[in-house]
Design a protein around this motif. Sequence first.
Motif, PDB file in Angstrom:
ATOM      1  N   GLN A 192     -24.252   7.578 -50.992  1.00 47.13           N
ATOM      2  CA  GLN A 192     -22.582   8.047 -51.686  1.00 47.13           C
ATOM      3  C   GLN A 192     -22.114   6.748 -51.407  1.00 47.13           C
ATOM      4  OE1 GLN A 192     -23.085  10.858 -52.959  1.00 47.13           O
ATOM      5  NE2 GLN A 192     -24.658  11.412 -52.160  1.00 47.13           N
ATOM      6  N   GLN A 193     -22.278   5.640 -51.089  1.00 43.76           N
ATOM      7  CA  GLN A 193     -21.321   4.600 -51.322  1.00 43.76           C
ATOM      8  C   GLN A 193     -21.436   3.967 -52.504  1.00 43.76           C
ATOM      9  OE1 GLN A 193     -19.291   3.227 -49.682  1.00 43.76           O
ATOM     10  NE2 GLN A 193     -19.214   1.159 -49.915  1.00 43.76           N
ATOM     11  N   GLU A 197     -15.130  14.504 -44.862  1.00 42.62           N
ATOM     12  CA  GLU A 197     -13.850  14.981 -44.277  1.00 42.62           C
ATOM     13  C   GLU A 197     -14.123  16.051 -45.097  1.00 42.62           C
ATOM     14  OE1 GLU A 197     -11.542  16.511 -41.771  1.00 42.62           O
ATOM     15  OE2 GLU A 197     -11.311  14.459 -41.889  1.00 42.62           O
ATOM     16  N   GLU A 249     -20.459   7.376 -54.723  1.00 40.87           N
ATOM     17  CA  GLU A 249     -18.678   7.807 -55.238  1.00 40.87           C
ATOM     18  C   GLU A 249     -17.714   6.870 -54.153  1.00 40.87           C
ATOM     19  OE1 GLU A 249     -19.831  11.711 -54.157  1.00 40.87           O
ATOM     20  OE2 GLU A 249     -19.684  11.789 -51.967  1.00 40.87           O
ATOM     21  N   GLY A 250     -18.789   6.399 -53.028  1.00 40.65           N
ATOM     22  CA  GLY A 250     -17.764   5.761 -51.674  1.00 40.65           C
ATOM     23  C   GLY A 250     -16.453   7.092 -51.279  1.00 40.65           C
ATOM     24  N   ASN A 251     -15.508   5.558 -51.084  1.00 45.15           N
ATOM     25  CA  ASN A 251     -14.624   6.474 -49.785  1.00 45.15           C
ATOM     26  C   ASN A 251     -15.106   7.699 -48.900  1.00 45.15           C
ATOM     27  OD1 ASN A 251     -11.359   7.154 -49.910  1.00 45.15           O
ATOM     28  ND2 ASN A 251     -12.044   8.976 -51.241  1.00 45.15           N
ATOM     29  N   LEU A 252     -15.842   7.890 -48.691  1.00 39.89           N
ATOM     30  CA  LEU A 252     -16.765   7.921 -47.774  1.00 39.89           C
ATOM     31  C   LEU A 252     -16.251   8.674 -46.805  1.00 39.89           C
ATOM     32  CD1 LEU A 252     -19.683   4.679 -46.692  1.00 39.89           C
ATOM     33  CD2 LEU A 252     -19.665   6.978 -47.577  1.00 39.89           C
ATOM     34  N   ILE A 253     -15.690   8.543 -45.561  1.00 39.84           N
ATOM     35  CA  ILE A 253     -15.103   9.170 -44.820  1.00 39.84           C
ATOM     36  C   ILE A 253     -14.038  10.471 -45.269  1.00 39.84           C
ATOM     37  CG2 ILE A 253     -12.714   9.094 -42.751  1.00 39.84           C
ATOM     38  CD1 ILE A 253     -14.186   6.449 -42.193  1.00 39.84           C
ATOM     39  N   PRO A 254     -13.169  10.223 -46.064  1.00 41.42           N
ATOM     40  CA  PRO A 254     -12.359  11.099 -46.985  1.00 41.42           C
ATOM     41  C   PRO A 254     -13.659  12.212 -47.478  1.00 41.42           C
ATOM     42  CG  PRO A 254     -11.435   8.803 -47.447  1.00 41.42           C
ATOM     43  CD  PRO A 254     -12.468   8.247 -46.814  1.00 41.42           C
ATOM     44  N   ASN A 255     -14.677  11.483 -48.211  1.00 41.27           N
ATOM     45  CA  ASN A 255     -15.418  12.431 -48.729  1.00 41.27           C
ATOM     46  C   ASN A 255     -15.645  13.391 -48.116  1.00 41.27           C
ATOM     47  OD1 ASN A 255     -14.963  12.284 -51.820  1.00 41.27           O
ATOM     48  ND2 ASN A 255     -16.074  10.671 -51.785  1.00 41.27           N
TER      49      ASN A 255
END
Length: 306
Positions: A223-224, A235, A227-233
Amino acid sequence: MKRRIFIQKTALTSGAISLGGVLSNAHSNTNSAKHQFNLKYAPHLGMFKHHAGEDPIAQLNFMADQGFTAFEDNGMRTREITLQEKMAKTMQDRGLEMGVFVAHEIYWKEPNLASGDKDKRSEFLEYIKKAVDVAKRVNARWMTVVPGHVDLRQSMGYQTAHVVESLKQASAILEPHNLTMVLEPLNFFNHPGLFLTGSPQAYEICKAVDSPSCKILFDIYHQQIQEGNLIPNMEACWDEIGYIQIGDNPGRKEPTTGEINYRNVFKFIHGKGYDGILGMEHGNSRPDREGEQAVIDAYKEVDRFL
């Protein structure tokens, strides 16, 4: 490392039991040197073979001696039943919780679940039925499911409906046994053409299936890239995440070798009250014993988030 190669490599150790290996790599009875990790990181076979030898039982004992409290094995389904039983007993004796194994044959190049083909659906459901026996034998609660390749002859809406229906039927098999299949989105770079790629898509499917036996496997490496944005995704889809896997990017090696701030990611996961397993589904960045020790040291480092 490509996932299909990764699975094949971990499966090659299935016949590697020898009495000499067990004796020469016997674990210490003293637990005073064990590291106390804050999360359940799960190594796999082959990750510490230069320290423990080729014997899977010796490798499990080595993992436990280092303070790891979980283990995962993509290839468990294909191992001899006698080996599965020996590994299960060792895990029970050493306090290692069993993580995922791959529940079925994955269609890397052609559509299966997305196609709506009834024969392919029946084949998949037969794999799920057999996976129940494996899970019970090795005390596993989770199994990995990858819906396979896209069907380029059908719109995504129809494909999604076909996948959801297959997963509903699989959930009906798993629910009475309190088992969970975890759907793994895979990134476009390593696995072009697969149906399931992102966490929002996996979230939508799990909501449609609406079963405790169908959740998301959130692989941080994939997922890095995807899509990145790991912690918000994480969550955003947290209530459907059933299992987590690890790998730094680029390279799919241990934490601290790439761009991901794993200490912060693990702090977030711990703060959510996550009590599940985090599979170490990555390679070692360096060879031999030195590389294996580097993996252990890296996890000690990124686990220092409290």
